[in-house]
Design a protein around this motif. Sequence first.
Motif, PDB file in Angstrom:
ATOM      1  N   GLN A  40      44.614  44.356  35.478  1.00 23.87           N
ATOM      2  CA  GLN A  40      44.516  42.989  35.995  1.00 23.87           C
ATOM      3  C   GLN A  40      44.513  41.981  34.859  1.00 23.87           C
ATOM      4  O   GLN A  40      45.192  40.955  34.930  1.00 23.87           O
ATOM      5  CB  GLN A  40      43.259  42.836  36.860  1.00 23.87           C
ATOM      6  CG  GLN A  40      43.135  41.494  37.542  1.00 23.87           C
ATOM      7  CD  GLN A  40      42.263  40.539  36.745  1.00 23.87           C
ATOM      8  OE1 GLN A  40      41.136  40.851  36.400  1.00 23.87           O
ATOM      9  NE2 GLN A  40      42.799  39.370  36.456  1.00 23.87           N
ATOM     10  N   SER A  44      47.404  39.131  34.248  1.00 24.36           N
ATOM     11  CA  SER A  44      47.053  37.716  34.083  1.00 24.36           C
ATOM     12  C   SER A  44      47.671  37.149  32.808  1.00 24.36           C
ATOM     13  O   SER A  44      48.235  36.051  32.812  1.00 24.36           O
ATOM     14  CB  SER A  44      45.532  37.532  34.045  1.00 24.36           C
ATOM     15  OG  SER A  44      44.967  37.827  35.292  1.00 24.36           O
ATOM     16  N   ARG A  48      50.685  34.276  32.449  1.00 20.70           N
ATOM     17  CA  ARG A  48      50.632  33.052  31.635  1.00 20.70           C
ATOM     18  C   ARG A  48      51.811  32.980  30.680  1.00 20.70           C
ATOM     19  O   ARG A  48      52.477  31.946  30.551  1.00 20.70           O
ATOM     20  CB  ARG A  48      49.316  32.992  30.853  1.00 20.70           C
ATOM     21  CG  ARG A  48      48.104  32.691  31.709  1.00 20.70           C
ATOM     22  CD  ARG A  48      46.848  32.474  30.879  1.00 20.70           C
ATOM     23  NE  ARG A  48      46.466  33.640  30.093  1.00 20.70           N
ATOM     24  CZ  ARG A  48      45.722  34.644  30.544  1.00 20.70           C
ATOM     25  NH1 ARG A  48      45.289  34.642  31.787  1.00 20.70           N
ATOM     26  NH2 ARG A  48      45.405  35.645  29.756  1.00 20.70           N
ATOM     27  N   GLY A 106      47.133  34.204  40.024  1.00 19.47           N
ATOM     28  CA  GLY A 106      46.845  35.421  39.266  1.00 19.47           C
ATOM     29  C   GLY A 106      46.633  35.212  37.784  1.00 19.47           C
ATOM     30  O   GLY A 106      45.848  35.919  37.158  1.00 19.47           O
ATOM     31  N   LYS A 107      47.294  34.227  37.220  1.00 21.27           N
ATOM     32  CA  LYS A 107      47.154  34.038  35.772  1.00 21.27           C
ATOM     33  C   LYS A 107      45.789  33.473  35.379  1.00 21.27           C
ATOM     34  O   LYS A 107      45.433  33.502  34.211  1.00 21.27           O
ATOM     35  CB  LYS A 107      48.291  33.176  35.225  1.00 21.27           C
ATOM     36  CG  LYS A 107      48.288  31.741  35.655  1.00 21.27           C
ATOM     37  CD  LYS A 107      49.532  31.040  35.125  1.00 21.27           C
ATOM     38  CE  LYS A 107      49.531  29.569  35.466  1.00 21.27           C
ATOM     39  NZ  LYS A 107      50.744  28.913  34.979  1.00 21.27           N
ATOM     40  N   THR A 108      45.033  33.014  36.343  1.00 16.41           N
ATOM     41  CA  THR A 108      43.696  32.490  36.047  1.00 16.41           C
ATOM     42  C   THR A 108      42.595  33.509  36.324  1.00 16.41           C
ATOM     43  O   THR A 108      41.433  33.250  36.024  1.00 16.41           O
ATOM     44  CB  THR A 108      43.401  31.223  36.878  1.00 16.41           C
ATOM     45  OG1 THR A 108      43.343  31.576  38.258  1.00 16.41           O
ATOM     46  CG2 THR A 108      44.457  30.154  36.643  1.00 16.41           C
ATOM     47  N   TRP A 109      42.953  34.633  36.891  1.00  9.48           N
ATOM     48  CA  TRP A 109      41.939  35.604  37.291  1.00  9.48           C
ATOM     49  C   TRP A 109      41.366  36.374  36.113  1.00  9.48           C
ATOM     50  O   TRP A 109      42.050  36.729  35.161  1.00  9.48           O
ATOM     51  CB  TRP A 109      42.516  36.614  38.272  1.00  9.48           C
ATOM     52  CG  TRP A 109      42.902  36.033  39.593  1.00  9.48           C
ATOM     53  CD1 TRP A 109      42.476  34.859  40.142  1.00  9.48           C
ATOM     54  CD2 TRP A 109      43.816  36.593  40.522  1.00  9.48           C
ATOM     55  NE1 TRP A 109      43.065  34.665  41.360  1.00  9.48           N
ATOM     56  CE2 TRP A 109      43.893  35.712  41.620  1.00  9.48           C
ATOM     57  CE3 TRP A 109      44.577  37.751  40.542  1.00  9.48           C
ATOM     58  CZ2 TRP A 109      44.701  35.971  42.720  1.00  9.48           C
ATOM     59  CZ3 TRP A 109      45.375  38.008  41.633  1.00  9.48           C
ATOM     60  CH2 TRP A 109      45.425  37.127  42.707  1.00  9.48           C
ATOM     61  N   THR A 110      40.093  36.622  36.231  1.00 10.16           N
ATOM     62  CA  THR A 110      39.372  37.532  35.345  1.00 10.16           C
ATOM     63  C   THR A 110      38.641  38.509  36.255  1.00 10.16           C
ATOM     64  O   THR A 110      38.560  38.277  37.473  1.00 10.16           O
ATOM     65  CB  THR A 110      38.353  36.778  34.469  1.00 10.16           C
ATOM     66  OG1 THR A 110      37.331  36.230  35.317  1.00 10.16           O
ATOM     67  CG2 THR A 110      39.013  35.669  33.654  1.00 10.16           C
ATOM     68  N   ARG A 114      38.194  37.014  40.195  1.00  7.40           N
ATOM     69  CA  ARG A 114      39.335  37.370  41.045  1.00  7.40           C
ATOM     70  C   ARG A 114      38.889  37.558  42.494  1.00  7.40           C
ATOM     71  O   ARG A 114      37.754  37.983  42.759  1.00  7.40           O
ATOM     72  CB  ARG A 114      40.029  38.615  40.513  1.00  7.40           C
ATOM     73  CG  ARG A 114      39.187  39.855  40.596  1.00  7.40           C
ATOM     74  CD  ARG A 114      39.853  41.033  39.935  1.00  7.40           C
ATOM     75  NE  ARG A 114      38.981  42.193  40.028  1.00  7.40           N
ATOM     76  CZ  ARG A 114      38.909  43.135  39.124  1.00  7.40           C
ATOM     77  NH1 ARG A 114      39.669  43.088  38.058  1.00  7.40           N
ATOM     78  NH2 ARG A 114      38.091  44.145  39.293  1.00  7.40           N
ATOM     79  N   TRP A 118      42.911  40.690  45.497  1.00  8.04           N
ATOM     80  CA  TRP A 118      43.801  40.472  44.358  1.00  8.04           C
ATOM     81  C   TRP A 118      44.882  41.532  44.272  1.00  8.04           C
ATOM     82  O   TRP A 118      46.029  41.222  43.934  1.00  8.04           O
ATOM     83  CB  TRP A 118      43.007  40.365  43.053  1.00  8.04           C
ATOM     84  CG  TRP A 118      42.443  41.644  42.523  1.00  8.04           C
ATOM     85  CD1 TRP A 118      41.246  42.205  42.825  1.00  8.04           C
ATOM     86  CD2 TRP A 118      43.068  42.523  41.578  1.00  8.04           C
ATOM     87  NE1 TRP A 118      41.083  43.378  42.146  1.00  8.04           N
ATOM     88  CE2 TRP A 118      42.186  43.598  41.364  1.00  8.04           C
ATOM     89  CE3 TRP A 118      44.276  42.501  40.900  1.00  8.04           C
ATOM     90  CZ2 TRP A 118      42.471  44.645  40.508  1.00  8.04           C
ATOM     91  CZ3 TRP A 118      44.567  43.546  40.033  1.00  8.04           C
ATOM     92  CH2 TRP A 118      43.663  44.609  39.847  1.00  8.04           C
TER      93      TRP A 118
END
Length: 149
Positions: A40, A44, A48, A106-110, A114, A118
């Motif tokens: 994940q 992400s 980005r 998705g590019k902001t998820w940690t 999340r 997800w």
Amino acid sequence: MLNALQVITTVLVGLMVGVEFSVAFVINPILNALPEDSGQLGRSHGGRMLGALMPVWYITSLALAAAWAVAGWDNPGTGLVVIAAALLIISVIMSILLLVPINNRGKTWTPENRPEDWKEQMNRWDRFHYVRVAVIIAAFTLLVAALAS
């Protein structure tokens, strides 16, 4: 001049196909097989990085194909270039409407923020991406055929 435009367009679209094919069939399967949160986090980061590059690449490819169609209007194979440009338009529309919204989330998820679904969202992105890859492969194939005509 037209020859240079044809070669540059074909190479640029071919490279784009290679990157997108690699994402679909190499990178994402590798990331999906990584343990725990690694996959994940990798997706992400990839979202980005490629999310910044690919819009420029898609639009430039489309603009070059359109320029080729206009500059070579009376040449054999121009119909193939027009169809290829139409497919590139479809790929851009697909990207904007279907893939970019998921990628932007998705590019902001940690692992800490999340959403519960997800994995389902990533699987949806992958399915849309497979279709987009098929569309740009078809566009590339038509450009190559136009070069040969």
